[in-house]
Design an enzyme around this catalytic site. Structure first.
Site: not given
Length: 130
Positions: A41-42, A52, A54, A88
Site C-alpha cells: 500500500n502507498i 492499497c 492489492e 479491492c
C-alpha cells in the site's frame, strides 16, 4: 499455497509507504503464467488518492503481461487477518475466477483461505458487460 507466495507478500509489506496510518500491507499474486507479482500500500496525504497493496500487485501483473489471478496472499503487520477492502475485492474479481484462492496471512503464514465467491458474493460480472 506455496511458501514463495507468502514470502513475496511479506517482503512486499516492507516497501509500504504508510507515513499517516502506520498500517503496512503486502500482497502477492500468482498469475496464470506462474510468476509472482507483489505490491504494497502507498499512502498520500489526500487519503482517497493513495492505493492499497492489492491493486499495486495487480498493476505489476498487468505490466508483466499476465491477465488472470490464480491465487493471492494478503498480509498486514497490525492485523492477524486483513481481508481486502471492498474496492479491492472488485478489482481482484476483475482478474480472478471463481476458483481463485485468497489467502489471509499473519506473520507466520496462511490463517484463512477463501474463494472469490466467498470474498465477494454477488460481484459485478464483467462477462455480461462485453
Amino acid at each position: 499455497m506455496s511458501d514463495d507466495l507468502f514470502a513475496a507478500a511479506r517482503a512486499a509489506m516492507a516497501f509500504a509507504h504508510v507515513p499517516y496510518s502506520k498500517f503496512p500491507v503486502g500482497a502477492a499474486i500468482r498469475a496464470e503464467d506462474g510468476r509472482i507479482y507483489a505490491g504494497a500500500n502507498i499512502e498520500n496525504l489526500s487519503f482517497p488518492q493513495g492505493w492499497c497493496a492489492e491493486p499495486t500487485a495487480i498493476g505489476q501483473m498487468i505490466m508483466g503481461g499476465a491477465r488472470k489471478i490464480v491465487e493471492i496472499a494478503v498480509i498486514a503487520e497490525k492485523l492477524p487477518l486483513c481481508p481486502p477492502c471492498g474496492g479491492c475485492r472488485q478489482k481482484i474479481a476483475e482478474f480472478a475466477t471463481p476458483q481463485t484462492r485468497i489467502y489471509l496471512c499473519d506473520d507466520t503464514g496462511v490463517k484463512k483461505t477463501m474463494t472469490m465467491p466467498e470474498l465477494l458474493p454477488f460481484a459485478f460480472e464483467t462477462e455480461i458487460l462485453g
